[in-house]
Design a protein around this motif. Structure first.
Motif, PDB file in Angstrom:
ATOM      1  N   UNK A 127       0.849  -1.181   0.000  1.00 24.79           N
ATOM      2  CA  UNK A 127       0.000   0.000   0.000  1.00 24.79           C
ATOM      3  C   UNK A 127       0.892   1.241   0.000  1.00 24.79           C
ATOM      4  N   UNK A 128       0.272   2.392  -0.149  1.00 21.33           N
ATOM      5  CA  UNK A 128       0.984   3.667   0.001  1.00 21.33           C
ATOM      6  C   UNK A 128       0.473   4.362   1.253  1.00 21.33           C
ATOM      7  N   UNK A 129       1.380   4.721   2.135  1.00 25.22           N
ATOM      8  CA  UNK A 129       1.045   5.582   3.277  1.00 25.22           C
ATOM      9  C   UNK A 129       1.425   6.999   2.864  1.00 25.22           C
ATOM     10  N   UNK A 130       0.448   7.914   2.885  1.00 25.47           N
ATOM     11  CA  UNK A 130       0.638   9.274   2.383  1.00 25.47           C
ATOM     12  C   UNK A 130       0.317  10.292   3.477  1.00 25.47           C
ATOM     13  N   UNK A 131       1.244  11.204   3.703  1.00 24.95           N
ATOM     14  CA  UNK A 131       1.061  12.236   4.716  1.00 24.95           C
ATOM     15  C   UNK A 131       1.203  13.632   4.124  1.00 24.95           C
ATOM     16  N   UNK A 132       0.439  14.572   4.686  1.00 22.79           N
ATOM     17  CA  UNK A 132       0.635  15.999   4.429  1.00 22.79           C
ATOM     18  C   UNK A 132       0.931  16.640   5.781  1.00 22.79           C
ATOM     19  N   UNK A 133       1.992  17.428   5.839  1.00 23.64           N
ATOM     20  CA  UNK A 133       2.374  18.076   7.092  1.00 23.64           C
ATOM     21  C   UNK A 133       2.518  19.583   6.888  1.00 23.64           C
ATOM     22  N   UNK A 134       2.125  20.307   7.930  1.00 23.84           N
ATOM     23  CA  UNK A 134       2.283  21.757   7.921  1.00 23.84           C
ATOM     24  C   UNK A 134       3.158  22.133   9.112  1.00 23.84           C
ATOM     25  N   UNK A 135       4.314  22.707   8.817  1.00 18.25           N
ATOM     26  CA  UNK A 135       5.298  23.031   9.848  1.00 18.25           C
ATOM     27  C   UNK A 135       5.610  21.826  10.725  1.00 18.25           C
ATOM     28  N   UNK A 136       5.645  20.655  10.100  1.00 14.82           N
ATOM     29  CA  UNK A 136       5.998  19.421  10.789  1.00 14.82           C
ATOM     30  C   UNK A 136       4.847  18.673  11.412  1.00 14.82           C
ATOM     31  N   UNK A 137       3.680  19.301  11.519  1.00 15.22           N
ATOM     32  CA  UNK A 137       2.532  18.644  12.138  1.00 15.22           C
ATOM     33  C   UNK A 137       1.646  17.987  11.077  1.00 15.22           C
ATOM     34  N   UNK A 138       1.249  16.714  11.280  1.00 19.85           N
ATOM     35  CA  UNK A 138       0.395  16.029  10.295  1.00 19.85           C
ATOM     36  C   UNK A 138      -1.012  16.593  10.267  1.00 19.85           C
ATOM     37  N   UNK A 139      -1.566  16.742   9.073  1.00 24.15           N
ATOM     38  CA  UNK A 139      -2.953  17.172   8.886  1.00 24.15           C
ATOM     39  C   UNK A 139      -3.603  16.229   7.883  1.00 24.15           C
ATOM     40  N   UNK A 140      -4.917  16.198   7.893  1.00 27.28           N
ATOM     41  CA  UNK A 140      -5.656  15.241   7.064  1.00 27.28           C
ATOM     42  C   UNK A 140      -5.448  15.518   5.566  1.00 27.28           C
ATOM     43  N   UNK A 141      -4.848  14.591   4.834  1.00 26.75           N
ATOM     44  CA  UNK A 141      -4.627  14.798   3.399  1.00 26.75           C
ATOM     45  C   UNK A 141      -5.915  14.897   2.592  1.00 26.75           C
ATOM     46  N   UNK A 142      -7.009  14.324   3.100  1.00 30.72           N
ATOM     47  CA  UNK A 142      -8.247  14.305   2.323  1.00 30.72           C
ATOM     48  C   UNK A 142      -8.768  15.706   2.030  1.00 30.72           C
ATOM     49  N   UNK A 143      -8.552  16.641   2.930  1.00 25.51           N
ATOM     50  CA  UNK A 143      -9.038  18.000   2.699  1.00 25.51           C
ATOM     51  C   UNK A 143      -8.350  18.615   1.488  1.00 25.51           C
ATOM     52  N   UNK A 144      -7.082  18.253   1.276  1.00 21.40           N
ATOM     53  CA  UNK A 144      -6.341  18.752   0.122  1.00 21.40           C
ATOM     54  C   UNK A 144      -6.759  18.029  -1.155  1.00 21.40           C
ATOM     55  N   UNK A 145      -6.949  16.717  -1.045  1.00 31.72           N
ATOM     56  CA  UNK A 145      -7.349  15.938  -2.213  1.00 31.72           C
ATOM     57  C   UNK A 145      -8.742  16.343  -2.699  1.00 31.72           C
ATOM     58  N   UNK A 146      -9.627  16.693  -1.759  1.00 37.90           N
ATOM     59  CA  UNK A 146     -10.966  17.159  -2.136  1.00 37.90           C
ATOM     60  C   UNK A 146     -10.880  18.481  -2.892  1.00 37.90           C
ATOM     61  N   UNK A 147      -9.998  19.366  -2.434  1.00 43.31           N
ATOM     62  CA  UNK A 147      -9.807  20.633  -3.132  1.00 43.31           C
ATOM     63  C   UNK A 147      -9.270  20.403  -4.539  1.00 43.31           C
ATOM     64  N   UNK A 148      -8.301  19.493  -4.670  1.00 43.74           N
ATOM     65  CA  UNK A 148      -7.744  19.191  -5.969  1.00 43.74           C
ATOM     66  C   UNK A 148      -8.769  18.616  -6.929  1.00 43.74           C
ATOM     67  N   UNK A 149      -9.622  17.739  -6.410  1.00 46.97           N
ATOM     68  CA  UNK A 149     -10.651  17.125  -7.246  1.00 46.97           C
ATOM     69  C   UNK A 149     -11.673  18.167  -7.708  1.00 46.97           C
ATOM     70  N   UNK A 150     -11.973  19.115  -6.829  1.00 46.14           N
ATOM     71  CA  UNK A 150     -12.977  20.132  -7.117  1.00 46.14           C
ATOM     72  C   UNK A 150     -12.549  21.052  -8.248  1.00 46.14           C
ATOM     73  N   UNK A 151     -11.249  21.365  -8.314  1.00 47.67           N
ATOM     74  CA  UNK A 151     -10.765  22.352  -9.299  1.00 47.67           C
ATOM     75  C   UNK A 151      -9.958  21.731 -10.426  1.00 47.67           C
ATOM     76  N   UNK A 152      -9.910  20.406 -10.493  1.00 50.64           N
ATOM     77  CA  UNK A 152      -9.079  19.725 -11.490  1.00 50.64           C
ATOM     78  C   UNK A 152      -9.370  20.195 -12.902  1.00 50.64           C
ATOM     79  N   UNK A 153     -10.631  20.345 -13.255  1.00 53.69           N
ATOM     80  CA  UNK A 153     -10.991  20.739 -14.625  1.00 53.69           C
ATOM     81  C   UNK A 153     -10.625  22.188 -14.923  1.00 53.69           C
ATOM     82  N   UNK A 154     -10.446  22.991 -13.874  1.00 49.66           N
ATOM     83  CA  UNK A 154     -10.107  24.401 -14.068  1.00 49.66           C
ATOM     84  C   UNK A 154      -8.607  24.606 -14.251  1.00 49.66           C
ATOM     85  N   UNK A 155      -7.821  23.562 -13.957  1.00 48.56           N
ATOM     86  CA  UNK A 155      -6.365  23.692 -14.046  1.00 48.56           C
ATOM     87  C   UNK A 155      -5.843  23.261 -15.402  1.00 48.56           C
TER      88      UNK A 155
END
Length: 268
Positions: A240-268
């Motif tokens: 499997x792939x373990x995937x992390x997003x960190x802000x200033x070293x602290x882990x945050x939920x990657x799904x919030x970023x992936x949802x944003x990417x999915x929402x605007x994918x066609x605009x990019x």
């Protein structure tokens, strides 16, 4: 970028300017053929030094300006909702004053300037989106474990899961979630073979348990670059792939970023 018109302009230059706009406009949805007649008229009037630009051409330019402004706002709002900084003004300025008639040529020039500004903002916000970790690192692969407290697969007791897991067969290509610089590429304890990427503004991503690493420390990469292949190295019960997003070293939920990417994918 379109550039700005600086009066006075000869009629033939205005005709050429119309042609330049028509080259750019298909990028944002206008059918260029609708304005070809206007270009012909401008060319015929090059000796007189004055041009009458059809109102529909000006309106089409204004329509494209509004369409781009909407796209910029949608992209910016999606990025901001994910907590990403967007230093671009997407608001409409509050203005006023007397309504005075304007010659069509000047209206055309003003419309081109406004479209130019809108395109500049669009490119700026798209540049932010390319760097931001909003792109799926394992397209087409299902999420098998979410972010947060879960039952540890080894100890069978509650433990913090600092990222999300994608179910992926060994050898599945793993892609960068955004543009950046590789800060680590190698073995990292329980993470197994891991890559870490710095995306700027304090944001980093981690890609763990890979069977192969295909990038090197210090390498600059683009969003979607293949950084390695899925595997089961380190503290892992299966491929499997373990995937992390960190802000200033602290882990945050990657799904919030992936949802944003999915929402605007066609605009990019």
């Amino acid at each position: 970028r379109l550039g700005y018109l600086r009066p006075p302009l000869a009629a033939v230059e205005k005709a050429q300017r119309l042609q330049e706009v028509l080259i750019v406009i298909p990028f944002v949805g206008l059918v260029a053929g609708k304005c070809q007649h206007a270009i012909g008229r401008c060319g015929q009037e090059q000796g007189s030094g004055s041009v009458t630009v059809p109102a529909r051409v000006v309106e089409q330019l204004a329509g494209q300006d509004r369409g781009i402004a909407v796209a910029v706002k949608q992209i910016a709002e999606a990025l901001e909702a994910a907590g990403l900084p967007v230093d671009i003004d997407t608001s409409d300025d509050a203005v006023g004053g007397p309504l005075l008639p304007v010659e069509s040529g000047l209206r055309f020039e003003a419309s081109v300037r406004e479209l130019d500004d809108a395109l500049e903002k669009l490119e700026a916000v798209k540049a932010i989106a390319r760097v931001a970790p909003i792109h799926n690192p394992a397209p087409g692969q299902a999420v098998s474990s979410s972010f947060g407290v879960r039952r540890d697969p080894f100890l069978r007791r509650p433990a913090m899961h600092a990222g999300i897991d994608f179910r992926a067969a060994t050898g599945t290509p793993i892609r960068s979630g955004g543009a950046g610089t590789v800060t680590s590429a190698g073995w990292n304890g329980g993470y197994g073979r891991m890559v870490e990427i710095d995306h700027g503004n304090g944001y980093t991503t981690r890609y763990a348990h890979m069977s192969r690493i295909l990038v090197k420390q210090g390498q600059k990469i683009e969003a979607g670059t293949i950084v390695g292949e899925a595997g089961s190295t380190g503290r892992s019960t299966g491929p499997h792939l373990h995937y992390e997003v960190r802000r200033n070293g602290d882990p945050i939920d990657p799904l919030r970023f992936l949802k944003a990417g999915k929402k605007i994918k066609k605009l990019l």
